[in-house]
Write an enzyme that holds these catalytic residues in place. Structure first.
Site, mmCIF file in Angstrom:
data_model
loop_
_atom_site.group_PDB
_atom_site.id
_atom_site.type_symbol
_atom_site.label_atom_id
_atom_site.label_comp_id
_atom_site.label_asym_id
_atom_site.label_seq_id
_atom_site.Cartn_x
_atom_site.Cartn_y
_atom_site.Cartn_z
ATOM 1 C CD GLU A 130 -12.471 8.046 -1.191
ATOM 2 O OE1 GLU A 130 -13.335 7.535 -0.761
ATOM 3 O OE2 GLU A 130 -13.075 7.303 -2.730
ATOM 4 C CB ALA A 133 -10.579 5.388 2.200
ATOM 5 C CB ILE A 160 -4.140 9.278 -7.938
ATOM 6 C CG1 ILE A 160 -4.562 9.547 -7.098
ATOM 7 C CG2 ILE A 160 -4.175 8.483 -8.814
ATOM 8 C CD1 ILE A 160 -5.151 8.493 -6.491
ATOM 9 C CD GLN A 333 25.962 9.599 11.176
ATOM 10 O OE1 GLN A 333 25.263 10.940 10.664
ATOM 11 N NE2 GLN A 333 27.219 10.508 12.208
ATOM 12 N N GLY A 337 28.886 16.035 6.910
ATOM 13 C CA GLY A 337 28.262 17.238 6.417
ATOM 14 C C GLY A 337 27.921 17.503 5.011
ATOM 15 C CD GLU A 360 2.616 0.032 -5.639
ATOM 16 O OE1 GLU A 360 2.607 -1.038 -6.395
ATOM 17 O OE2 GLU A 360 2.806 0.443 -6.854
ATOM 18 C CB THR A 362 2.128 1.013 5.816
ATOM 19 O OG1 THR A 362 1.644 0.526 6.098
ATOM 20 C CG2 THR A 362 1.323 3.025 5.276
HETATM 21 C C1 LIG Z 1 4.334 10.058 -2.818
HETATM 22 C C2 LIG Z 1 2.325 8.606 -3.463
HETATM 23 C C3 LIG Z 1 2.516 8.142 -4.885
HETATM 24 C C4 LIG Z 1 0.904 7.345 -4.576
HETATM 25 N N1 LIG Z 1 0.307 7.056 -5.368
HETATM 26 C C5 LIG Z 1 -0.656 6.277 -5.666
HETATM 27 C C6 LIG Z 1 -1.356 5.824 -6.455
HETATM 28 O O1 LIG Z 1 -0.747 5.980 -7.554
HETATM 29 N N2 LIG Z 1 -3.031 5.728 -6.015
HETATM 30 C C7 LIG Z 1 -3.168 5.740 -5.276
HETATM 31 O O2 LIG Z 1 -4.953 5.407 -4.969
HETATM 32 N N3 LIG Z 1 -2.316 5.735 -3.904
HETATM 33 C C8 LIG Z 1 -1.804 6.076 -3.844
HETATM 34 N N4 LIG Z 1 -0.565 6.814 -3.119
HETATM 35 C C9 LIG Z 1 -1.415 6.518 -1.795
HETATM 36 C C10 LIG Z 1 -0.657 5.168 -0.726
HETATM 37 O O3 LIG Z 1 -1.064 4.017 -1.547
HETATM 38 C C11 LIG Z 1 -0.918 5.901 0.721
HETATM 39 O O4 LIG Z 1 -1.066 6.609 1.230
HETATM 40 C C12 LIG Z 1 -1.009 4.619 2.106
HETATM 41 O O5 LIG Z 1 -1.358 3.753 1.521
HETATM 42 C C13 LIG Z 1 -1.049 4.917 3.290
HETATM 43 O O6 LIG Z 1 -2.767 5.475 3.698
HETATM 44 P P1 LIG Z 1 -2.897 6.612 4.078
HETATM 45 O O7 LIG Z 1 -1.548 7.751 4.219
HETATM 46 O O8 LIG Z 1 -4.534 6.720 4.194
HETATM 47 O O9 LIG Z 1 -2.078 6.259 5.533
HETATM 48 P P2 LIG Z 1 -3.617 5.977 6.699
HETATM 49 O O10 LIG Z 1 -3.980 4.230 6.693
HETATM 50 O O11 LIG Z 1 -4.502 6.940 7.426
HETATM 51 O O12 LIG Z 1 -2.284 5.367 7.910
HETATM 52 C C14 LIG Z 1 -1.485 6.354 8.555
HETATM 53 C C15 LIG Z 1 -0.920 5.397 9.771
HETATM 54 O O13 LIG Z 1 -0.894 4.276 10.247
HETATM 55 C C16 LIG Z 1 -0.796 3.096 10.252
HETATM 56 N N5 LIG Z 1 -2.144 1.667 10.140
HETATM 57 C C17 LIG Z 1 -3.046 1.882 9.612
HETATM 58 N N6 LIG Z 1 -3.402 1.003 9.590
HETATM 59 C C18 LIG Z 1 -2.655 0.422 10.709
HETATM 60 C C19 LIG Z 1 -3.108 -1.457 11.350
HETATM 61 N N7 LIG Z 1 -4.369 -1.113 10.969
HETATM 62 N N8 LIG Z 1 -2.431 -1.597 11.877
HETATM 63 C C20 LIG Z 1 -0.782 -0.532 12.362
HETATM 64 N N9 LIG Z 1 -1.101 0.468 11.674
HETATM 65 C C21 LIG Z 1 -1.975 0.921 10.774
HETATM 66 C C22 LIG Z 1 0.048 3.247 8.698
HETATM 67 O O14 LIG Z 1 1.183 2.078 8.291
HETATM 68 C C23 LIG Z 1 0.862 4.877 8.138
HETATM 69 O O15 LIG Z 1 1.875 4.471 9.372
HETATM 70 C C24 LIG Z 1 0.336 7.144 -3.024
HETATM 71 C C25 LIG Z 1 1.053 7.316 -1.572
HETATM 72 C C26 LIG Z 1 2.136 8.195 -2.656
HETATM 73 C C27 LIG Z 1 2.611 9.086 -0.790
#
Ligand SMILES: Cc1cc2nc3c(=O)[nH]c(=O)nc-3n(C[C@H](O)[C@H](O)[C@H](O)COP(=O)(O)OP(=O)(O)OC[C@H]3O[C@@H](n4cnc5c(N)ncnc54)[C@H](O)[C@@H]3O)c2cc1C
Length: 386
Positions: A130, A133, A160, A333, A337, A360, A362
């Site tokens: 979300e 989240a 999603i 690299q 170019g 899935e 970070t």
């Molecule tokens: C192209 C794409 C496809 C996706 N497909 C799906 C899907 O099919 N279904 C679905 O439900 N989701 C999907 N996602 C969502 C994806 O799983 C989330 O974007 C990902 O889990 C990170 O969540 P966030 O973007 O809210 O980042 P955040 O959780 O807000 O994190 C922001 C930054 O803070 C870091 N961080 C967060 N918590 C901590 C911690 N405790 N300690 C240290 N660092 C931290 C993170 O690593 C990141 O660098 C997709 C995302 C993308 C970009």
């Protein structure tokens, strides 16, 4: 300790290697041309045609149980095949598969959702993230309120994958605020959720989903009421090794391109391949690809052995994301170019592989998992050998 492939593994792998070379790679120039024109690289009908072609040779449902018409090849084989598919940037997948959690459905749900998805007649999407989240998936706010035999879902989902194309979603919503109970619902698009594409730096985009008083029958709960979070973790955890598996193929192909270019590109009277700066990039990349291969295969092997593979999968996912990004950067690299242009697929891979460090779980979340498993004594620094 035997690191060799069985004859069957080699045969299956070689078949896919040939399929990628003969059926997928020749499409690459046209896919690049279309993408440069802002169009989808491969139309759904073209993807389906390729899938059916593979099906004629028996390639259908790599991980799908035989009772559902699949091959049930196991995780190691799936990882080997994924690596072969990764050699092309075209997002091809074999047909005949469905999200693993759909297998937890009851008989009626299997008929309505699982089997048509395996057949390719229906498309699903997995919706937990979300706007507020992502990594902290327990912080979701979407709610489902009981109303007679139905539930009323409200909330926003974002990023999603397949959310624009899906005709049903597996959506996660809070059903018990006090206990933090989360439930997974199977929700058809006709029930009223809306999707909005999200533009990304990659060539495909996920979607934002909106649930505004969407009415869903009670029988559409997947699994048990209040136990959705466990399903979500199963969905995310089971196939984590497949993402870095795909990166193995991408990195191999990229490095081959880098080597070829280094041999032929001359500066100051010599091919750049003669320069130590270039050789070190090639050497480091080759070592890292090899290390990644074994991390992925080892994680997949643990899945096949029904061991707790979470630590190994997190390690493979983390290493794959970090190293694939370093390798594609080096290969860009080496090309100078030319690497930065859209004539070659290097910059395209550069954009695509960046995602591997985010979705899935970070990099930071994988590191958190790995460290916590060690700190709490759930895993040993000596790995499975003890
Ligand atoms: C192209 C794409 C496809 C996706 N497909 C799906 C899907 O099919 N279904 C679905 O439900 N989701 C999907 N996602 C969502 C994806 O799983 C989330 O974007 C990902 O889990 C990170 O969540 P966030 O973007 O809210 O980042 P955040 O959780 O807000 O994190 C922001 C930054 O803070 C870091 N961080 C967060 N918590 C901590 C911690 N405790 N300690 C240290 N660092 C931290 C993170 O690593 C990141 O660098 C997709 C995302 C993308 C970009």
């Amino acid at each position: 300790m035997d690191f060799s492939l069985t004859e069957e593994q080699r045969e299956v792998r070689d078949w896919v290697r040939t399929f990628v070379r003969k059926e997928i790679m020749p499409l690459e120039p046209e896919v690049l041309r279309r993408e440069r024109a802002g169009k989808p690289g491969l139309e759904q009908s073209e993807l389906r045609e390729l899938q059916l072609k593979a099906k004629e040779s028996g390639f259908w449902g790599v991980l799908t149980p035989e009772e559902y018409g699949g091959m049930n090849l196991g995780a190691v084989m799936a990882a080997l095949l994924e690596a072969e598919l990764g050699r092309s940037f075209i997002q091809f997948r074999f047909g005949g598969s469905a999200d693993n959690i759909l297998f937890y459905g009851n008989d009626e749900q299997k008929e309505t959702y699982l089997k048509p998805t395996i057949a390719g007649d229906r498309k699903s999407c997995f919706a937990i993230t979300e706007p507020g989240a992502g990594s902290d998936a327990r912080a979701i706010r979407a709610t489902a309120r009981r109303d007679g035999d139905d539930w009323i879902i409200n909330g926003e989902k974002t990023f999603i994958t397949g959310g624009n194309e899906a005709d049903f979603t597996m959506v996660f919503a809070i059903t018990d605020k006090e206990k933090g109970g989360v439930t997974c619902f199977l929700v058809d698009r006709e029930m009223g959720w809306k999707s909005q594409p999200i533009d990304t730096m990659g060539e495909w985009g996920p979607a934002a989903l909106t649930f505004d008083n969407v009415r869903v029958p009670h029988r559409n709960i997947l699994g048990e009421e209040g136990r959705g979070f466990e399903l979500a973790m199963r969905w995310i955890g089971q196939g984590r090794y497949l993402l870095p598996a795909r990166a193995i193929g991408a990195c191999e192909r990229l490095l081959e391109m880098g080597i070829e270019y280094a041999r032929t590109r001359e500066t100051f009277g010599l091919p750049i391949a003669e320069r130590q700066a270039i050789q070190w990039m090639i050497a480091d990349s080759a070592v890292e690809i090899e290390a990644l291969r074994w991390l992925v295969l080892h994680a997949a092997w643990q899945v096949d052995q029904k061991l707790d593979s979470r630590q190994a999968q997190s390690m493979a996912k983390l290493y794959g994301g970090v190293k694939a990004n370093e390798i594609v950067d080096r290969v860009l690299q080496i090309h100078g170019g030319m690497g930065y242009t859209r004539e070659l697929p290097v910059e395209r891979w550069y954009r695509e592989l960046r995602l591997l460090r985010i979705y899935e779980g970070t990099d930071e979340i994988q590191r958190r998992t790995i460290a916590r498993n060690l700190l709490k004594g759930h895993a040993s620094v000596s790995g499975v050998l003890g």
